[in-house]
Scaffold this active site. Structure first.
Site, PDB file in Angstrom:
ATOM      1  N   CYS A  51      24.361 -32.435 -17.126  1.00  0.00           N
ATOM      2  CA  CYS A  51      25.677 -32.081 -17.691  1.00  0.00           C
ATOM      3  C   CYS A  51      26.635 -33.256 -17.658  1.00  0.00           C
ATOM      4  CB  CYS A  51      26.255 -30.878 -16.960  1.00  0.00           C
ATOM      5  SG  CYS A  51      25.372 -29.360 -17.396  1.00  0.00           S
ATOM      6  N   ASN A  93      26.665 -20.272 -17.600  1.00  0.00           N
ATOM      7  CA  ASN A  93      25.227 -20.562 -17.526  1.00  0.00           C
ATOM      8  C   ASN A  93      24.432 -19.368 -18.040  1.00  0.00           C
ATOM      9  OD1 ASN A  93      26.172 -19.331 -15.096  1.00  0.00           O
ATOM     10  ND2 ASN A  93      24.380 -20.024 -13.959  1.00  0.00           N
ATOM     11  N   CYS A 111      23.213 -24.749 -18.625  1.00  0.00           N
ATOM     12  CA  CYS A 111      24.334 -24.749 -17.680  1.00  0.00           C
ATOM     13  C   CYS A 111      25.639 -24.332 -18.368  1.00  0.00           C
ATOM     14  CB  CYS A 111      24.532 -26.130 -17.081  1.00  0.00           C
ATOM     15  SG  CYS A 111      23.220 -26.664 -15.971  1.00  0.00           S
ATOM     16  N   GLU A 114      28.685 -25.619 -18.308  1.00  0.00           N
ATOM     17  CA  GLU A 114      29.495 -26.656 -18.958  1.00  0.00           C
ATOM     18  C   GLU A 114      28.879 -27.078 -20.283  1.00  0.00           C
ATOM     19  OE1 GLU A 114      27.918 -26.562 -16.047  1.00  0.00           O
ATOM     20  OE2 GLU A 114      28.103 -28.494 -15.024  1.00  0.00           O
ATOM     21  N   CYS A 127      25.643 -30.882 -12.423  1.00  0.00           N
ATOM     22  CA  CYS A 127      24.325 -31.524 -12.409  1.00  0.00           C
ATOM     23  C   CYS A 127      24.327 -32.796 -13.258  1.00  0.00           C
ATOM     24  CB  CYS A 127      23.246 -30.547 -12.879  1.00  0.00           C
ATOM     25  SG  CYS A 127      23.148 -30.326 -14.655  1.00  0.00           S
ATOM     26  N   GLU A 149      20.593 -18.128 -18.001  1.00  0.00           N
ATOM     27  CA  GLU A 149      19.252 -18.361 -17.449  1.00  0.00           C
ATOM     28  C   GLU A 149      18.189 -17.664 -18.291  1.00  0.00           C
ATOM     29  OE1 GLU A 149      19.499 -17.363 -13.247  1.00  0.00           O
ATOM     30  OE2 GLU A 149      20.638 -19.216 -12.857  1.00  0.00           O
TER      31      GLU A 149
HETATM   32  N1  THU Z   1      24.321 -24.693 -13.096  1.00  0.00           N
HETATM   33  C1  THU Z   1      25.335 -24.876 -13.991  1.00  0.00           C
HETATM   34  O1  THU Z   1      25.606 -23.989 -14.809  1.00  0.00           O
HETATM   35  N2  THU Z   1      26.021 -26.040 -13.955  1.00  0.00           N
HETATM   36  C2  THU Z   1      25.791 -27.050 -13.049  1.00  0.00           C
HETATM   37  O2  THU Z   1      26.370 -28.120 -13.153  1.00  0.00           O
HETATM   38  C3  THU Z   1      24.848 -26.813 -11.944  1.00  0.00           C
HETATM   39  C4  THU Z   1      23.889 -25.706 -12.154  1.00  0.00           C
HETATM   40  C5  THU Z   1      23.586 -23.427 -13.122  1.00  0.00           C
HETATM   41  C6  THU Z   1      22.175 -23.548 -13.616  1.00  0.00           C
HETATM   42  C7  THU Z   1      21.539 -22.328 -12.981  1.00  0.00           C
HETATM   43  O3  THU Z   1      21.743 -21.219 -13.825  1.00  0.00           O
HETATM   44  C8  THU Z   1      22.314 -22.122 -11.702  1.00  0.00           C
HETATM   45  O4  THU Z   1      23.503 -22.890 -11.839  1.00  0.00           O
HETATM   46  C9  THU Z   1      21.575 -22.565 -10.463  1.00  0.00           C
HETATM   47  O5  THU Z   1      21.081 -23.835 -10.594  1.00  0.00           O
END
Ligand code: THU
Length: 130
Positions: free
Chosen positions: A92, A45, A56, A58, A89, A47
């Site tokens: 994804c 991920n 994210c 994945e 999520c 940000e």
């Molecule tokens: N996140 C992911 O990388 N994948 C997911 O399926 C759920 C959320 C990340 C996004 C963000 O950087 C952190 O987790 C918190 O939401």
């Protein structure tokens, strides 16, 4: 996919996760995708101070595979520091679905290597595809 291959993908996702850029949530995610071209692509991920721009883990891994010419996902492992295996999520799930086969496996794990294996169709029933 045998157990050894599943654990290999989980290990690669855990290793990649170290490079996650998550200074705002402090929740690091790593992923590893096995494409039907036989290659494995990792992602984390990423940000942003404009929070909504976050990508994210994945999706980062899948986009890396797509960039290299991969078009179908055999399996994807996703790892986070969660009590139970991480739950991906909805966005994804849809992106995985776009590049899935009926047989595509989604391996969800935590750092203890406790994992569950799902078929994408069970994680995203009646998903959207053109
Ligand atoms: N996140 C992911 O990388 N994948 C997911 O399926 C759920 C959320 C990340 C996004 C963000 O950087 C952190 O987790 C918190 O939401």
């Amino acid at each position: 996919m045998d157990e050894k291959q599943i654990l290999q993908l989980i290990e690669m996702a855990i290793k990649a996760r170290e490079n996650a850029y998550a200074p705002y949530s402090n929740f690091k995610v790593g992923a590893a995708v096995l494409g039907d071209n036989g290659n494995i692509y990792t992602g984390v991920n990423v940000e942003n101070s404009s929070y909504g721009l976050t990508n994210c883990g994945e999706r980062t891994a899948i986009f890396s595979g797509i960039t290299d010419g991969m078009r179908n996902i055999v399996a994807i492992a996703i790892v986070g520091d969660t009590e139970d295996p991480i739950s991906p999520c909805g966005a994804c799930r849809q992106v995985i679905y776009e590049f899935s086969l009926d047989s595509t496996l989604v391996i969800l794990s935590n750092l203890k290597r406790e994992y569950k294996v799902w078929k994408i169709g069970d994680l995203l029933p009646y998903g959207f595809k053109l």
